[in-house]
Enzyme design. Structure first.
Site, PDB file in Angstrom:
ATOM      1  N   ARG A  35       0.821  -1.217   0.000  1.00 42.20           N
ATOM      2  CA  ARG A  35       0.000   0.000   0.000  1.00 42.20           C
ATOM      3  C   ARG A  35       0.857   1.270   0.000  1.00 42.20           C
ATOM      4  NH1 ARG A  35      -5.479  -0.544   2.183  1.00 42.20           N
ATOM      5  NH2 ARG A  35      -6.169  -2.437   1.184  1.00 42.20           N
ATOM      6  N   ARG A  39      -3.181   6.618   1.189  1.00 43.57           N
ATOM      7  CA  ARG A  39      -3.645   7.871   1.799  1.00 43.57           C
ATOM      8  C   ARG A  39      -2.683   8.533   2.779  1.00 43.57           C
ATOM      9  NH1 ARG A  39      -8.997   5.092   3.496  1.00 43.57           N
ATOM     10  NH2 ARG A  39      -7.383   3.492   3.527  1.00 43.57           N
ATOM     11  N   ARG A  48      -6.248  12.054  -5.157  1.00 42.58           N
ATOM     12  CA  ARG A  48      -7.490  11.406  -4.714  1.00 42.58           C
ATOM     13  C   ARG A  48      -8.602  12.426  -4.440  1.00 42.58           C
ATOM     14  NH1 ARG A  48     -11.488   9.289  -3.568  1.00 42.58           N
ATOM     15  NH2 ARG A  48     -11.906   7.517  -2.205  1.00 42.58           N
ATOM     16  N   ASP A  84      -6.595  -2.572  -7.449  1.00 44.81           N
ATOM     17  CA  ASP A  84      -7.165  -3.188  -6.258  1.00 44.81           C
ATOM     18  C   ASP A  84      -7.447  -4.657  -6.527  1.00 44.81           C
ATOM     19  OD1 ASP A  84      -8.246  -2.205  -3.485  1.00 44.81           O
ATOM     20  OD2 ASP A  84      -9.685  -3.688  -4.212  1.00 44.81           O
ATOM     21  N   TYR A 160     -14.914 -11.654   0.026  1.00 44.07           N
ATOM     22  CA  TYR A 160     -15.597 -10.385  -0.273  1.00 44.07           C
ATOM     23  C   TYR A 160     -16.905 -10.625  -1.020  1.00 44.07           C
ATOM     24  CZ  TYR A 160     -11.815  -7.507   1.469  1.00 44.07           C
ATOM     25  OH  TYR A 160     -10.904  -6.898   2.291  1.00 44.07           O
TER      26      TYR A 160
HETATM   27  O1  CP3 Z   1       0.014  -1.421  -2.497  1.00 46.32           O
HETATM   28  C1  CP3 Z   1      -0.206  -0.516  -3.317  1.00 46.32           C
HETATM   29  O2  CP3 Z   1       0.241   0.643  -3.175  1.00 46.32           O
HETATM   30  C2  CP3 Z   1      -0.972  -0.839  -4.589  1.00 46.32           C
HETATM   31  C3  CP3 Z   1      -2.367  -0.656  -4.537  1.00 46.32           C
HETATM   32  C4  CP3 Z   1      -3.261  -1.563  -3.693  1.00 46.32           C
HETATM   33  C5  CP3 Z   1      -4.501  -1.107  -3.189  1.00 46.32           C
HETATM   34  N1  CP3 Z   1      -5.167  -2.166  -2.661  1.00 46.32           N
HETATM   35  C6  CP3 Z   1      -4.977   0.277  -3.270  1.00 46.32           C
HETATM   36  C7  CP3 Z   1      -6.069   0.715  -2.394  1.00 46.32           C
HETATM   37  C8  CP3 Z   1      -3.165  -2.917  -3.366  1.00 46.32           C
HETATM   38  C9  CP3 Z   1      -2.010  -3.881  -3.588  1.00 46.32           C
HETATM   39  C10 CP3 Z   1      -4.384  -3.290  -2.727  1.00 46.32           C
HETATM   40  C11 CP3 Z   1      -4.688  -4.662  -2.293  1.00 46.32           C
HETATM   41  C12 CP3 Z   1      -5.922  -4.929  -1.557  1.00 46.32           C
HETATM   42  N2  CP3 Z   1      -7.140  -4.344  -1.704  1.00 46.32           N
HETATM   43  C13 CP3 Z   1      -6.058  -5.926  -0.576  1.00 46.32           C
HETATM   44  C14 CP3 Z   1      -4.986  -6.866  -0.176  1.00 46.32           C
HETATM   45  C15 CP3 Z   1      -3.975  -6.187   0.659  1.00 46.32           C
HETATM   46  C16 CP3 Z   1      -4.298  -6.172   2.094  1.00 46.32           C
HETATM   47  O3  CP3 Z   1      -4.371  -5.056   2.660  1.00 46.32           O
HETATM   48  O4  CP3 Z   1      -4.414  -7.239   2.641  1.00 46.32           O
HETATM   49  C17 CP3 Z   1      -7.383  -5.898  -0.098  1.00 46.32           C
HETATM   50  C18 CP3 Z   1      -7.957  -6.782   0.990  1.00 46.32           C
HETATM   51  C19 CP3 Z   1      -8.052  -4.899  -0.829  1.00 46.32           C
HETATM   52  C20 CP3 Z   1      -9.485  -4.525  -0.753  1.00 46.32           C
HETATM   53  C21 CP3 Z   1      -9.638  -3.136  -0.323  1.00 46.32           C
HETATM   54  N3  CP3 Z   1      -9.417  -2.042  -1.118  1.00 46.32           N
HETATM   55  C22 CP3 Z   1     -10.024  -2.678   0.947  1.00 46.32           C
HETATM   56  C23 CP3 Z   1     -10.328  -3.570   2.139  1.00 46.32           C
HETATM   57  C24 CP3 Z   1     -10.042  -1.287   0.876  1.00 46.32           C
HETATM   58  C25 CP3 Z   1     -10.513  -0.352   1.925  1.00 46.32           C
HETATM   59  C26 CP3 Z   1      -9.595  -0.324   3.073  1.00 46.32           C
HETATM   60  C27 CP3 Z   1      -8.966   1.011   3.143  1.00 46.32           C
HETATM   61  O5  CP3 Z   1      -7.747   1.063   3.388  1.00 46.32           O
HETATM   62  O6  CP3 Z   1      -9.696   2.007   2.968  1.00 46.32           O
HETATM   63  C28 CP3 Z   1      -9.629  -0.891  -0.410  1.00 46.32           C
HETATM   64  C29 CP3 Z   1      -9.441   0.484  -0.925  1.00 46.32           C
HETATM   65  C30 CP3 Z   1      -8.056   0.838  -1.359  1.00 46.32           C
HETATM   66  N4  CP3 Z   1      -7.248   0.055  -2.143  1.00 46.32           N
HETATM   67  C31 CP3 Z   1      -7.375   2.060  -1.092  1.00 46.32           C
HETATM   68  C32 CP3 Z   1      -6.139   1.985  -1.748  1.00 46.32           C
HETATM   69  C33 CP3 Z   1      -5.083   3.041  -1.843  1.00 46.32           C
HETATM   70  C34 CP3 Z   1      -7.945   3.234  -0.328  1.00 46.32           C
HETATM   71  C35 CP3 Z   1      -8.928   3.896  -1.223  1.00 46.32           C
HETATM   72  C36 CP3 Z   1      -9.022   5.394  -1.062  1.00 46.32           C
HETATM   73  O7  CP3 Z   1      -8.142   6.103  -1.577  1.00 46.32           O
HETATM   74  O8  CP3 Z   1     -10.000   5.836  -0.477  1.00 46.32           O
END
Ligand code: CP3
Length: 352
Positions: A35, A39, A48, A84, A160
């Site tokens: 990640r 944010r 964003r 994602d 999910y």
């Molecule tokens: O790592 C990186 O920088 C690459 C991008 C990336 C995102 N999600 C961007 C994202 C990667 C590799 C993921 C993987 C992901 N997404 C996982 C597996 C990783 C882990 O944490 O175990 C999972 C379970 C998801 C599903 C997901 N997407 C969730 C649960 C959420 C919300 C949680 C949160 O942090 O808000 C997201 C949204 C998400 N994916 C964001 C980002 C940057 C936040 C979105 C925003 O900008 O509002």
């Protein structure tokens, strides 16, 4: 194109991250952060503010921009493409939205065999062609730094689809698995097939390494993992075997480490609940390991952060095949300066 591709391949072969995937000696331990484009970073928040999360994923110019900015800002040894794990669920037919501050939400979750049968599998990778475009752009922007493509593993995706969002005890997912074994098999087969196609598309677009996220697999008992999940993760990994190194990541996996390894992957991603060296001994010489700093350690004073980084490097003991990372994704409140300091510490303390 051929010449450019060949030069990239030659540059890549000797990169410390690629060498660590093959357990070859490296001048310093490579590090990247799950990640890392997120944010906690002001540059990400600025983009964003003007665009929705899904819009950012679908716009290769924006996805590549935040991917490359994170690498430049932090000085890490790999980029991970901004996307994602849940994106493939949209063309499969799930009505997925990202609610502000609440994470992903699926309005009509999979709750029956008929719901499983309705899920599409054809042309999914094609529908996600924008991720391939993002990869091409990001790779050009990264120069000689490797780019990681990724996908969710079948179990984490299924959780999910069935729960409709994030969950605590995975009651609905497991109940479905126990009560509808045939439909569970069909669901997991569909997800394995889609994941394999999607990853192959990312590799063809230029991803140098793949990470398979089975983030919530630690919720399972060893026997359930072995019989009802492992075969499908294994199928997805086997489908791309030899095309790019695979990092196989999960959390709370102390009880199933050997099974996770048996499912496949060149590198096993560890969370911070295990001692990295002890986990590596259990996994054996045939795999590399990635991890495993507690994401909350990035909130500690720098002197304490240094102690924590050193402890992980000591636990790895300088053995070839360690990629430094957090044990899970970086938290949104994390101070950027501490992240940069951590990356520097890994390089400095591991320098041969
Ligand atoms: O790592 C990186 O920088 C690459 C991008 C990336 C995102 N999600 C961007 C994202 C990667 C590799 C993921 C993987 C992901 N997404 C996982 C597996 C990783 C882990 O944490 O175990 C999972 C379970 C998801 C599903 C997901 N997407 C969730 C649960 C959420 C919300 C949680 C949160 O942090 O808000 C997201 C949204 C998400 N994916 C964001 C980002 C940057 C936040 C979105 C925003 O900008 O509002």
């Amino acid at each position: 194109m051929g010449i450019v591709a060949n030069r990239h391949d030659a540059l890549m072969r000797d990169h410390p991250l690629m060498k660590a995937c093959r357990r070859e000696a490296v001048p310093f331990t490579p590090v990247w952060i799950m990640r890392q484009a997120g944010r906690y970073m002001p540059e990400y928040r600025a983009v964003r503010e003007r665009h929705g999360f899904l819009e950012m994923c679908r716009r290769p110019d924006l996805a590549a921009e935040v991917t490359v900015t994170a690498v430049e800002r932090l000085g890490v040894d790999a980029g991970i493409i901004f996307a994602d794990i849940l994106l493939p669920l949209i063309p499969m037919g799930a009505d997925l939205t990202y609610e502000k501050g609440e994470g992903p939400h699926i309005a009509h979750p999979v709750r029956s065999a008929a719901d499983v049968d309705r899920l599409a599998t054809d042309g999914i990778a094609d529908s996600l062609g924008f991720v391939g475009e993002s990869i091409k752009l990001a790779r050009a922007g990264l120069g000689g730094t490797p780019l990681i493509g990724f996908a969710g593993a079948p179990f984490t995706l299924a959780s999910y689809l069935i729960e409709g969002g994030s969950a605590r005890d995975y009651r609905r997912t497991k109940t479905f698995m126990y009560s509808e074994p045939r439909a569970w098999e069909r669901l997991m087969s569909k997800l394995a097939e889609v994941t394999a196609d999607y990853l192959a598309m990312q590799i063809a677009a230029g991803a140098d390494v793949i990470q398979l996220f089975d983030s919530w697999v630690g919720a399972l008992s060893p026997v359930d993992y072995k019989l009802r999940v492992l075969p499908y993760s294994s199928r997805a990994i086997a489908a791309i075997s030899g095309k790019a190194p695979v990092i196989h990541f999960g959390t709370s996996t102390a009880g199933i480490l050997e099974l996770l390894r048996d499912a496949g992957g060149d590198v096993i991603g560890l969370d911070w609940r295990v001692d990295l060296g002890a986990a590596w001994r259990r996994l054996g010489d045939g795999v590399s390991v990635q991890g495993n700093l507690d994401p909350v350690a990035l909130f500690a004073p720098l002197s304490e952060l240094r102690v924590q980084v050193r402890a992980i490097l000591d636990s790895a003991g300088g053995r070839p095949g360690h990629i430094f990372n957090l044990g899970h994704g970086i938290l949104p409140e994390t101070p950027v300066d501490n992240v940069i300091a951590m990356v520097d510490m890994v390089h400095e303390l591991s320098m041969k």
